[in-house]
Design a protein around this motif. Sequence first.
Motif, mmCIF file in Angstrom:
data_model
loop_
_atom_site.group_PDB
_atom_site.id
_atom_site.type_symbol
_atom_site.label_atom_id
_atom_site.label_comp_id
_atom_site.label_asym_id
_atom_site.label_seq_id
_atom_site.Cartn_x
_atom_site.Cartn_y
_atom_site.Cartn_z
ATOM 1 N N VAL A 88 0.855 -1.194 0.000
ATOM 2 C CA VAL A 88 0.000 0.000 0.000
ATOM 3 C C VAL A 88 0.879 1.228 0.000
ATOM 4 C CG1 VAL A 88 -1.957 -1.101 1.131
ATOM 5 C CG2 VAL A 88 -0.199 -0.041 2.516
ATOM 6 N N SER A 89 0.479 2.193 -0.775
ATOM 7 C CA SER A 89 1.222 3.449 -0.818
ATOM 8 C C SER A 89 1.012 4.210 0.474
ATOM 9 C CB SER A 89 0.767 4.301 -2.009
ATOM 10 O OG SER A 89 1.364 5.582 -1.949
ATOM 11 N N ALA A 90 2.103 4.647 1.055
ATOM 12 C CA ALA A 90 2.020 5.466 2.270
ATOM 13 C C ALA A 90 2.319 6.924 1.951
ATOM 14 C CB ALA A 90 3.000 4.939 3.311
ATOM 15 N N ARG A 91 2.255 7.254 0.666
ATOM 16 C CA ARG A 91 2.567 8.621 0.245
ATOM 17 C C ARG A 91 1.340 9.522 0.262
ATOM 18 N NH1 ARG A 91 5.977 8.272 -5.233
ATOM 19 N NH2 ARG A 91 6.664 10.325 -4.602
ATOM 20 N N GLY A 92 0.154 8.891 0.260
ATOM 21 C CA GLY A 92 -1.066 9.698 0.315
ATOM 22 C C GLY A 92 -1.369 10.403 -0.987
ATOM 23 N N ARG A 93 -2.052 11.534 -0.890
ATOM 24 C CA ARG A 93 -2.447 12.287 -2.078
ATOM 25 C C ARG A 93 -1.228 12.760 -2.868
ATOM 26 N NH1 ARG A 93 -7.605 14.429 -2.550
ATOM 27 N NH2 ARG A 93 -9.034 14.046 -0.818
ATOM 28 N N ARG A 94 -1.429 12.868 -4.162
ATOM 29 C CA ARG A 94 -0.371 13.400 -5.008
ATOM 30 C C ARG A 94 -0.195 14.893 -4.666
ATOM 31 N NH1 ARG A 94 3.724 15.037 -6.990
ATOM 32 N NH2 ARG A 94 4.651 14.102 -8.837
ATOM 33 N N PRO A 95 0.995 15.285 -4.186
ATOM 34 C CA PRO A 95 1.203 16.712 -3.879
ATOM 35 C C PRO A 95 1.026 17.581 -5.115
ATOM 36 C CG PRO A 95 2.945 15.354 -2.931
ATOM 37 C CD PRO A 95 2.166 14.467 -3.842
ATOM 38 N N MET A 96 0.846 18.851 -4.879
ATOM 39 C CA MET A 96 0.571 19.797 -5.969
ATOM 40 C C MET A 96 1.670 19.764 -7.035
ATOM 41 S SD MET A 96 1.376 23.036 -7.244
ATOM 42 C CE MET A 96 2.009 24.073 -5.937
ATOM 43 N N ILE A 97 1.242 19.652 -8.299
ATOM 44 C CA ILE A 97 2.194 19.722 -9.411
ATOM 45 C C ILE A 97 1.702 20.726 -10.445
ATOM 46 C CG2 ILE A 97 3.227 17.427 -9.245
ATOM 47 C CD1 ILE A 97 1.247 16.466 -11.354
ATOM 48 N N ARG A 98 2.644 21.404 -11.022
ATOM 49 C CA ARG A 98 2.380 22.294 -12.152
ATOM 50 C C ARG A 98 3.397 21.932 -13.214
ATOM 51 N NH1 ARG A 98 0.876 28.031 -9.057
ATOM 52 N NH2 ARG A 98 -0.975 27.166 -8.011
#
Length: 541
Positions: A210-220
């Motif tokens: 399971v990914s423990a990174r959570g939501r994808r942080p903001m990217i532009r």
Amino acid sequence: MSPTRISHSATALRRHRPARRGALIATTGALGLAGAAVGAWTILAPGPGLHGLGDGAVLDGRKAAHVSAYLAAEEAGGQDKLRATLDGRAVPVTAEGARLRLALPRLTEGRHTLVVAGDSNFPFASYRKVVDFRVDATAPELKVADPVVKSVAAPVTITGRASTDAVVSVNGKKVPVDKVGAFKVTVPKGTPVATVTAVDRAGNTTTKDVSARGRRPMIRAAHITAIGWGDDTLRRGILALVRSGKLNAVELDVKDEDGEVGYASQVPLARQIGAAKGYYDARKAVAEIHAAGAQVIGRIVAFRDPKLAAASWKAGKNDRLVLTPAGQPYNGGHYGALSFTNFANPTVRDYNRDLAVEAARLGFDDILYDYVRRPDGPLSHMRFPGIGSATPEQSITSFVADTRTALRPHAKYLGVSVFGIAATRPTEIAQDIGALVKVTDYIAPMVYPSHWGPGEYGVAQPDTAPYAIVQRSLADFARQAKGTQTEIIPWLQDFSMGSTYGPTEVAEQIKGAAANKMNSFILWNAGARYQGAALQRIATH
């Protein structure tokens, strides 16, 4: 032996405790001696040891398939004196040198009882050995919830439930399990993947990452093709936007609309069909982008693949293509006849997934699928060999889910590019947003104003109203993702089609996304020439 001595022996032996199950018990019936009847008596006599299978054993499938039980021939009293049954059915006994082997049948799942009986070498005695054991070839149940990660700088709690007889570990460390199999453990901050393993008494194992990174942080981010990356002017232009703090990610093509893989892929099928082009060095490109301060999104054009389609048709492997009812390649409109591969075909699915895993290993931070859909047009005009009873939407969702599972050990984010209409018309091109948000880290809707028809979302001319059409269309995607950890990261238009798009029009789209609390975006310009004036510096606090 005199009658008196027999009586004393029987009396002495009866003082022993009853034999436990598995002990060897020797008995005689009524024993006639010199015409006198002597009652039945029981003695504890030495008997043969059963090797290879113990009382109370629990065997997994592998052990059950290879179990071998035998006794020493001399101790057993010989082959002709030995009788064996498994669950009441006779088991053949064969001599193998100095031992007797029990020819056990194929063992099925569940409980079994093996009984071995025979005449002891001790005079007037016999023995009986009972062995209860169980075959358990079923892997233990294991359910692990996607963790809620509020901050990448904080520890992450992993929760789940396993079979009650299983030992559970997370990243190699045993964790407590309660009476109903529930467990809860916290992993340190920065842990990319939590590997949860459940092992039952038989040794069967179930593992989930399971990914423990959570939501994808903001990217532009901004898009650039594989060939474009090799152009010094285009590459430097995008990296300048990164270094100025206006972008924090670069979307670089892994496999493009022509089916060409931009780097020298080692995926066998890519090399076999001549798709691995080597326009750029993947490791070098990733390192350069990282050094500039940005992450790398690897775009894989999945099912629009003229390279694979043409090679498959030529080789007679027609089931790899979307076909017409007559068995010809489906002509995907302006894409051409040999353009769309079959998303239901295992080889096609494996090929795209293998490229995703390879890119992850090369250092790409994200995998972003594009053309993960069926072709445009009526379903009655196309066939998908091998799809079975699944709908196109279900088949495509399962493909994405399979890729997410394959990527988890590599701790990479997975995104899916979708049509703007997919939020309200999931069967139009087989993109079910409600299902896809459950198997991805982000959805990337292509909400380019120039691609909407007049009147969509109540906007008379979407091309001339970039804020309105982007804000209203993304609101539907926001509703679909509500309650999940899946982000909506829209593709925005930085090109002119019909109307001229300058910094103002690009900025209006960014504002429309932000109105839906979507601060991430990816800019598209086929020529990779972007208008930095439309972009604000990314806040670093």
